[in-house]
Design a protein around this motif. Structure first.
Motif, PDB file in Angstrom:
ATOM      1  N   LEU A  52       0.775  -1.338  -0.347  1.00  0.00           N
ATOM      2  CA  LEU A  52       0.186   0.284  -0.148  1.00  0.00           C
ATOM      3  C   LEU A  52       0.664   0.881  -0.281  1.00  0.00           C
ATOM      4  O   LEU A  52       0.411   1.857  -1.314  1.00  0.00           O
ATOM      5  N   LEU A  53       1.875   1.546   0.969  1.00  0.00           N
ATOM      6  CA  LEU A  53       2.384   2.317   0.854  1.00  0.00           C
ATOM      7  C   LEU A  53       3.541   2.895  -0.096  1.00  0.00           C
ATOM      8  O   LEU A  53       3.899   3.918  -1.022  1.00  0.00           O
ATOM      9  N   ASP A  54       4.107   1.515  -0.703  1.00  0.00           N
ATOM     10  CA  ASP A  54       5.135   1.163  -1.999  1.00  0.00           C
ATOM     11  C   ASP A  54       4.151   1.876  -3.642  1.00  0.00           C
ATOM     12  O   ASP A  54       4.680   3.122  -3.442  1.00  0.00           O
ATOM     13  N   ALA A  75       0.319   3.585   9.733  1.00  0.00           N
ATOM     14  CA  ALA A  75       0.924   5.303  10.561  1.00  0.00           C
ATOM     15  C   ALA A  75       2.686   5.225  10.947  1.00  0.00           C
ATOM     16  O   ALA A  75       2.516   5.596  10.510  1.00  0.00           O
ATOM     17  N   ALA A  76       2.397   3.791  11.345  1.00  0.00           N
ATOM     18  CA  ALA A  76       4.025   3.396  12.686  1.00  0.00           C
ATOM     19  C   ALA A  76       5.361   3.366  11.183  1.00  0.00           C
ATOM     20  O   ALA A  76       5.886   3.745  10.454  1.00  0.00           O
ATOM     21  N   ALA A  77       4.173   2.548   9.649  1.00  0.00           N
ATOM     22  CA  ALA A  77       5.117   1.642   8.973  1.00  0.00           C
ATOM     23  C   ALA A  77       5.519   3.043   7.928  1.00  0.00           C
ATOM     24  O   ALA A  77       6.651   3.378   7.270  1.00  0.00           O
ATOM     25  N   GLY A  78       4.400   3.890   8.104  1.00  0.00           N
ATOM     26  CA  GLY A  78       4.891   5.401   7.031  1.00  0.00           C
ATOM     27  C   GLY A  78       6.302   6.463   7.656  1.00  0.00           C
ATOM     28  O   GLY A  78       7.232   6.929   7.456  1.00  0.00           O
ATOM     29  N   PHE A 122      -2.280  17.324   2.120  1.00  0.00           N
ATOM     30  CA  PHE A 122      -1.970  16.219   2.177  1.00  0.00           C
ATOM     31  C   PHE A 122      -0.929  15.513   0.776  1.00  0.00           C
ATOM     32  O   PHE A 122      -1.873  16.005  -0.746  1.00  0.00           O
ATOM     33  N   ASP A 123       0.358  15.077   0.588  1.00  0.00           N
ATOM     34  CA  ASP A 123       0.706  14.571  -0.746  1.00  0.00           C
ATOM     35  C   ASP A 123       0.084  12.928  -1.118  1.00  0.00           C
ATOM     36  O   ASP A 123       0.350  12.742  -2.118  1.00  0.00           O
ATOM     37  N   VAL A 124      -0.215  12.438   0.629  1.00  0.00           N
ATOM     38  CA  VAL A 124      -0.513  11.355  -0.080  1.00  0.00           C
ATOM     39  C   VAL A 124      -1.768  10.956   1.192  1.00  0.00           C
ATOM     40  O   VAL A 124      -1.577  11.290   1.762  1.00  0.00           O
ATOM     41  N   VAL A 125      -2.663  10.168   0.226  1.00  0.00           N
ATOM     42  CA  VAL A 125      -4.102   9.925   1.699  1.00  0.00           C
ATOM     43  C   VAL A 125      -3.697   7.807   1.378  1.00  0.00           C
ATOM     44  O   VAL A 125      -3.966   7.309   0.225  1.00  0.00           O
ATOM     45  N   VAL A 126      -4.039   7.246   2.267  1.00  0.00           N
ATOM     46  CA  VAL A 126      -3.016   5.852   2.084  1.00  0.00           C
ATOM     47  C   VAL A 126      -5.061   5.625   3.128  1.00  0.00           C
ATOM     48  O   VAL A 126      -4.980   5.870   4.495  1.00  0.00           O
ATOM     49  N   GLY A 127      -4.944   4.035   2.866  1.00  0.00           N
ATOM     50  CA  GLY A 127      -7.213   3.647   3.929  1.00  0.00           C
ATOM     51  C   GLY A 127      -6.698   2.482   3.566  1.00  0.00           C
ATOM     52  O   GLY A 127      -6.928   2.076   2.394  1.00  0.00           O
ATOM     53  N   ALA A 281      -7.409  -9.140  -1.430  1.00  0.00           N
ATOM     54  CA  ALA A 281      -7.917  -7.938  -1.326  1.00  0.00           C
ATOM     55  C   ALA A 281      -7.378  -7.633  -2.654  1.00  0.00           C
ATOM     56  O   ALA A 281      -6.654  -8.039  -3.104  1.00  0.00           O
ATOM     57  N   LEU A 282      -7.915  -6.799  -2.720  1.00  0.00           N
ATOM     58  CA  LEU A 282      -8.126  -5.835  -3.871  1.00  0.00           C
ATOM     59  C   LEU A 282      -7.258  -4.347  -3.387  1.00  0.00           C
ATOM     60  O   LEU A 282      -7.288  -3.396  -1.532  1.00  0.00           O
ATOM     61  N   LEU A 283      -6.197  -3.598  -4.245  1.00  0.00           N
ATOM     62  CA  LEU A 283      -5.675  -2.848  -4.075  1.00  0.00           C
ATOM     63  C   LEU A 283      -5.523  -1.870  -5.513  1.00  0.00           C
ATOM     64  O   LEU A 283      -5.450  -2.202  -5.865  1.00  0.00           O
ATOM     65  N   ALA A 284      -5.822  -0.628  -4.602  1.00  0.00           N
ATOM     66  CA  ALA A 284      -6.602   0.748  -6.055  1.00  0.00           C
ATOM     67  C   ALA A 284      -5.783   2.062  -5.333  1.00  0.00           C
ATOM     68  O   ALA A 284      -5.167   1.905  -4.429  1.00  0.00           O
ATOM     69  N   HIS A 285      -5.106   2.622  -6.582  1.00  0.00           N
ATOM     70  CA  HIS A 285      -4.255   3.777  -6.468  1.00  0.00           C
ATOM     71  C   HIS A 285      -4.621   4.573  -7.668  1.00  0.00           C
ATOM     72  O   HIS A 285      -4.358   4.048  -8.785  1.00  0.00           O
TER      73      HIS A 285
END
Length: 288
Positions: A52-54, A75-78, A122-127, A281-285
Protein backbone atom coordinates in the motif's frame (compact mmCIF):
# COMPACT_ATOMS: atom_id res chain seq x y z
CA UNK A 1 -9.34 0.05 9.90
CA UNK A 2 -12.74 1.50 10.53
CA UNK A 3 -14.30 4.93 10.36
CA UNK A 4 -17.64 5.81 11.87
CA UNK A 5 -19.54 9.07 12.13
CA UNK A 6 -18.46 11.75 14.57
CA UNK A 7 -19.59 15.36 14.23
CA UNK A 8 -16.67 17.75 13.77
CA UNK A 9 -18.77 20.43 12.14
CA UNK A 10 -18.01 21.81 8.73
CA UNK A 11 -14.55 22.05 7.25
CA UNK A 12 -14.11 24.26 4.20
CA UNK A 13 -15.03 22.31 1.11
CA UNK A 14 -16.20 19.21 3.00
CA UNK A 15 -19.47 17.55 1.95
CA UNK A 16 -22.53 17.51 4.17
CA UNK A 17 -22.40 14.32 6.23
CA UNK A 18 -25.23 11.84 5.89
CA UNK A 19 -25.24 8.96 8.33
CA UNK A 20 -26.63 5.72 6.91
CA UNK A 21 -27.90 2.71 8.81
CA UNK A 22 -24.68 0.97 7.85
CA UNK A 23 -22.62 3.75 9.44
CA UNK A 24 -24.66 3.55 12.65
CA UNK A 25 -24.14 -0.20 12.80
CA UNK A 26 -20.39 0.21 12.32
CA UNK A 27 -20.30 2.65 15.21
CA UNK A 28 -21.83 0.04 17.50
CA UNK A 29 -19.78 -2.86 16.18
CA UNK A 30 -16.39 -1.24 16.76
CA UNK A 31 -16.97 0.66 19.98
CA UNK A 32 -14.61 -0.69 22.63
CA UNK A 33 -13.11 -3.37 20.36
CA UNK A 34 -9.69 -1.83 19.77
CA UNK A 35 -7.63 -4.14 21.99
CA UNK A 36 -9.30 -7.30 20.71
CA UNK A 37 -8.86 -6.18 17.11
CA UNK A 38 -5.20 -5.29 17.65
CA UNK A 39 -4.52 -8.74 19.09
CA UNK A 40 -6.16 -10.59 16.23
CA UNK A 41 -7.50 -9.24 12.93
CA UNK A 42 -5.03 -6.33 12.82
CA UNK A 43 -2.25 -8.85 12.19
CA UNK A 44 -4.14 -10.06 9.12
CA UNK A 45 -4.72 -6.53 7.81
CA UNK A 46 -1.05 -5.63 8.28
CA UNK A 47 -0.08 -7.85 5.34
CA UNK A 48 -1.12 -5.28 2.73
CA UNK A 49 0.59 -2.26 4.33
CA UNK A 50 4.05 -2.47 2.65
CA UNK A 51 2.56 -2.71 -0.82
CA UNK A 52 0.00 0.00 0.00
CA UNK A 53 2.74 2.46 0.92
CA UNK A 54 4.86 1.40 -2.05
CA UNK A 55 2.21 2.24 -4.66
CA UNK A 56 1.43 5.49 -2.85
CA UNK A 57 5.08 6.50 -3.10
CA UNK A 58 5.53 7.11 0.62
CA UNK A 59 9.07 8.14 1.47
CA UNK A 60 11.14 10.73 3.31
CA UNK A 61 9.27 14.01 3.68
CA UNK A 62 5.98 12.75 2.25
CA UNK A 63 2.97 14.39 3.89
CA UNK A 64 0.88 11.27 4.45
CA UNK A 65 -2.65 10.87 5.81
CA UNK A 66 -3.63 7.41 7.06
CA UNK A 67 -7.43 7.25 7.17
CA UNK A 68 -8.99 4.62 9.43
CA UNK A 69 -5.63 3.89 11.00
CA UNK A 70 -6.91 1.35 13.54
CA UNK A 71 -4.02 0.48 15.86
CA UNK A 72 -1.64 2.51 13.71
CA UNK A 73 0.04 -0.13 11.55
CA UNK A 74 0.24 1.94 8.37
CA UNK A 75 0.98 5.13 10.31
CA UNK A 76 3.95 3.51 12.03
CA UNK A 77 5.21 2.10 8.72
CA UNK A 78 4.96 5.56 7.15
CA UNK A 79 6.97 7.07 10.00
CA UNK A 80 9.61 4.38 9.52
CA UNK A 81 9.95 5.53 5.90
CA UNK A 82 10.57 9.11 7.00
CA UNK A 83 7.14 10.47 6.09
CA UNK A 84 5.35 13.23 7.99
CA UNK A 85 2.31 11.24 9.09
CA UNK A 86 -1.16 12.27 10.21
CA UNK A 87 -3.55 9.45 11.12
CA UNK A 88 -7.25 9.38 11.98
CA UNK A 89 -9.81 6.90 13.21
CA UNK A 90 -13.33 7.30 14.54
CA UNK A 91 -12.92 4.90 17.47
CA UNK A 92 -11.11 6.58 20.40
CA UNK A 93 -9.64 3.26 21.53
CA UNK A 94 -7.99 2.81 18.14
CA UNK A 95 -6.56 6.32 18.34
CA UNK A 96 -4.98 5.52 21.72
CA UNK A 97 -3.30 2.42 20.29
CA UNK A 98 -2.14 4.26 17.18
CA UNK A 99 -0.51 6.98 19.26
CA UNK A 100 1.54 4.32 21.02
CA UNK A 101 2.43 2.50 17.79
CA UNK A 102 3.38 5.70 15.93
CA UNK A 103 4.53 8.29 18.48
CA UNK A 104 6.02 10.47 15.75
CA UNK A 105 2.64 10.79 13.99
CA UNK A 106 -0.17 13.22 14.69
CA UNK A 107 -3.13 10.97 15.52
CA UNK A 108 -6.66 12.17 16.19
CA UNK A 109 -10.29 11.13 16.14
CA UNK A 110 -11.92 11.93 12.80
CA UNK A 111 -14.45 10.43 10.44
CA UNK A 112 -15.40 10.07 6.82
CA UNK A 113 -16.93 11.76 4.95
CA UNK A 114 -15.91 14.85 6.98
CA UNK A 115 -12.22 15.26 7.78
CA UNK A 116 -10.90 18.21 9.81
CA UNK A 117 -8.29 19.24 7.25
CA UNK A 118 -8.07 21.99 4.65
CA UNK A 119 -8.13 21.28 0.94
CA UNK A 120 -4.94 19.85 -0.62
CA UNK A 121 -3.19 19.32 2.74
CA UNK A 122 -1.46 16.00 1.96
CA UNK A 123 0.81 14.54 -0.69
CA UNK A 124 -0.60 11.05 -0.16
CA UNK A 125 -3.73 9.58 1.40
CA UNK A 126 -3.85 5.88 2.25
CA UNK A 127 -6.68 3.81 3.67
CA UNK A 128 -6.15 0.17 4.59
CA UNK A 129 -9.60 -1.47 4.30
CA UNK A 130 -11.41 1.72 5.32
CA UNK A 131 -13.89 1.63 2.40
CA UNK A 132 -15.25 -1.65 3.77
CA UNK A 133 -16.56 0.30 6.76
CA UNK A 134 -18.37 3.32 5.31
CA UNK A 135 -21.97 3.56 4.20
CA UNK A 136 -21.29 5.73 1.17
CA UNK A 137 -17.94 4.86 -0.42
CA UNK A 138 -18.23 7.46 -3.18
CA UNK A 139 -18.71 10.26 -0.63
CA UNK A 140 -15.77 8.96 1.40
CA UNK A 141 -13.57 8.87 -1.70
CA UNK A 142 -14.60 12.40 -2.64
CA UNK A 143 -13.43 13.60 0.77
CA UNK A 144 -10.07 11.86 0.37
CA UNK A 145 -9.73 13.56 -3.01
CA UNK A 146 -10.42 16.93 -1.39
CA UNK A 147 -7.61 16.71 1.15
CA UNK A 148 -4.88 15.45 -1.23
CA UNK A 149 -2.93 17.98 -3.29
CA UNK A 150 -3.18 18.15 -7.09
CA UNK A 151 -0.91 15.44 -8.45
CA UNK A 152 -0.95 13.61 -5.11
CA UNK A 153 -1.83 9.96 -4.74
CA UNK A 154 -4.63 8.03 -3.07
CA UNK A 155 -4.10 4.32 -2.33
CA UNK A 156 -6.76 2.07 -0.83
CA UNK A 157 -7.35 -1.58 -0.01
CA UNK A 158 -10.66 -3.41 0.38
CA UNK A 159 -11.62 -7.04 0.81
CA UNK A 160 -12.63 -8.66 -2.44
CA UNK A 161 -15.92 -10.42 -3.08
CA UNK A 162 -16.66 -13.22 -3.28
CA UNK A 163 -14.28 -13.80 -0.36
CA UNK A 164 -11.28 -16.10 -0.46
CA UNK A 165 -11.78 -19.45 1.36
CA UNK A 166 -9.98 -18.43 4.54
CA UNK A 167 -11.87 -15.17 4.75
CA UNK A 168 -15.17 -17.07 4.40
CA UNK A 169 -14.50 -19.42 7.32
CA UNK A 170 -16.46 -17.54 9.99
CA UNK A 171 -19.35 -16.81 7.64
CA UNK A 172 -19.59 -20.49 6.71
CA UNK A 173 -19.77 -21.46 10.37
CA UNK A 174 -22.48 -18.88 11.06
CA UNK A 175 -24.57 -20.10 8.14
CA UNK A 176 -24.14 -23.78 8.98
CA UNK A 177 -25.27 -23.16 12.57
CA UNK A 178 -28.52 -21.64 11.35
CA UNK A 179 -27.86 -18.27 12.98
CA UNK A 180 -30.30 -15.49 12.11
CA UNK A 181 -29.09 -11.97 11.40
CA UNK A 182 -30.32 -9.60 14.12
CA UNK A 183 -32.21 -6.50 12.94
CA UNK A 184 -29.55 -4.07 14.22
CA UNK A 185 -26.99 -5.47 11.74
CA UNK A 186 -27.69 -4.29 8.17
CA UNK A 187 -27.47 -6.75 5.31
CA UNK A 188 -25.12 -4.41 3.46
CA UNK A 189 -24.95 -1.07 1.69
CA UNK A 190 -27.89 0.43 -0.13
CA UNK A 191 -27.86 -0.66 -3.76
CA UNK A 192 -27.14 2.87 -4.99
CA UNK A 193 -24.10 3.15 -2.72
CA UNK A 194 -22.47 -0.23 -3.37
CA UNK A 195 -20.03 -1.26 -6.09
CA UNK A 196 -18.55 -4.56 -7.34
CA UNK A 197 -15.77 -5.68 -5.04
CA UNK A 198 -13.45 -6.73 -7.84
CA UNK A 199 -10.61 -5.04 -9.73
CA UNK A 200 -12.88 -3.45 -12.32
CA UNK A 201 -15.42 -2.29 -9.72
CA UNK A 202 -12.89 -0.62 -7.44
CA UNK A 203 -11.03 0.85 -10.40
CA UNK A 204 -14.28 2.29 -11.76
CA UNK A 205 -15.08 3.83 -8.38
CA UNK A 206 -11.71 5.58 -8.38
CA UNK A 207 -12.24 6.79 -11.93
CA UNK A 208 -15.76 8.06 -11.25
CA UNK A 209 -14.36 10.27 -8.48
CA UNK A 210 -12.24 12.09 -11.06
CA UNK A 211 -8.94 10.43 -10.17
CA UNK A 212 -6.34 9.89 -12.90
CA UNK A 213 -4.18 6.89 -13.76
CA UNK A 214 -6.33 4.55 -11.66
CA UNK A 215 -4.96 1.02 -11.32
CA UNK A 216 -6.08 -1.96 -9.27
CA UNK A 217 -4.48 -5.28 -8.39
CA UNK A 218 -5.35 -8.32 -6.28
CA UNK A 219 -3.15 -9.32 -3.35
CA UNK A 220 -3.32 -12.94 -2.16
CA UNK A 221 -1.73 -14.52 0.89
CA UNK A 222 -2.22 -17.19 3.56
CA UNK A 223 -2.73 -15.82 7.04
CA UNK A 224 -1.17 -18.21 9.54
CA UNK A 225 -2.77 -18.08 12.98
CA UNK A 226 -3.54 -20.34 15.92
CA UNK A 227 -7.12 -21.56 15.60
CA UNK A 228 -8.13 -20.73 19.17
CA UNK A 229 -6.57 -17.29 18.92
CA UNK A 230 -8.49 -16.62 15.72
CA UNK A 231 -11.72 -17.55 17.46
CA UNK A 232 -11.10 -15.89 20.82
CA UNK A 233 -9.82 -12.57 19.41
CA UNK A 234 -12.40 -12.48 16.63
CA UNK A 235 -15.92 -13.90 16.87
CA UNK A 236 -15.77 -14.64 20.59
CA UNK A 237 -14.64 -11.06 21.26
CA UNK A 238 -17.34 -9.52 19.09
CA UNK A 239 -14.84 -8.10 16.60
CA UNK A 240 -16.06 -6.94 13.18
CA UNK A 241 -19.39 -7.81 11.56
CA UNK A 242 -18.92 -11.55 12.09
CA UNK A 243 -18.15 -11.09 15.76
CA UNK A 244 -21.18 -8.86 16.27
CA UNK A 245 -23.29 -11.49 14.50
CA UNK A 246 -22.00 -14.26 16.75
CA UNK A 247 -22.43 -12.25 19.94
CA UNK A 248 -26.07 -11.53 19.10
CA UNK A 249 -26.98 -15.25 19.13
CA UNK A 250 -28.19 -17.44 21.97
CA UNK A 251 -25.57 -19.46 23.89
CA UNK A 252 -26.76 -22.59 22.10
CA UNK A 253 -26.31 -21.09 18.65
CA UNK A 254 -22.93 -19.62 19.60
CA UNK A 255 -21.81 -23.10 20.63
CA UNK A 256 -22.97 -24.45 17.27
CA UNK A 257 -21.08 -21.73 15.42
CA UNK A 258 -17.94 -22.64 17.35
CA UNK A 259 -18.45 -26.33 16.54
CA UNK A 260 -18.68 -25.58 12.82
CA UNK A 261 -15.75 -23.16 13.06
CA UNK A 262 -13.63 -26.01 14.42
CA UNK A 263 -14.97 -28.43 11.82
CA UNK A 264 -14.39 -26.17 8.83
CA UNK A 265 -11.16 -24.80 10.26
CA UNK A 266 -9.67 -28.28 10.13
CA UNK A 267 -9.58 -27.90 6.34
CA UNK A 268 -6.87 -25.26 6.79
CA UNK A 269 -5.00 -26.75 9.77
CA UNK A 270 -1.44 -28.03 9.65
CA UNK A 271 -1.82 -30.57 12.45
CA UNK A 272 -0.54 -28.33 15.25
CA UNK A 273 -3.56 -26.10 15.61
CA UNK A 274 -2.23 -23.47 13.20
CA UNK A 275 -4.50 -22.41 10.36
CA UNK A 276 -3.26 -21.25 6.95
CA UNK A 277 -6.21 -19.13 5.81
CA UNK A 278 -6.20 -17.95 2.16
CA UNK A 279 -7.19 -14.29 1.85
CA UNK A 280 -7.52 -11.87 -1.05
CA UNK A 281 -7.68 -8.09 -1.08
CA UNK A 282 -7.91 -5.42 -3.74
CA UNK A 283 -5.36 -2.60 -3.86
CA UNK A 284 -6.18 0.46 -5.94
CA UNK A 285 -4.19 3.64 -6.42
CA UNK A 286 -4.66 6.77 -8.50
CA UNK A 287 -3.54 10.38 -8.82
CA UNK A 288 -5.52 13.53 -8.29
Amino acid sequence: MVLIYFDFGRVRGAPVSVVTGFDQSERLIWAGRADAYAGGFAKLCAHTVPRLLDVAGVGPGTRMLDVGTGPGTAAAAGCDRGASVTAVDAEPGMVELARKAAPAAEVRVAVLPELPFSDATFDVVVGNFVLNHVGRPSAALAELLRVVRPGGRIALTIWSAPPAPGQALIGRAIKAAGAVRPPHLPAGLAAEDDFPRDESGLGALMGSAGLREAACETLRWDHRVDAEEWWSRGPAAGVAFGGAFVQSQTPEIRAEIKRYFDLFGAEFADGSGVLALPHAALLAHARR
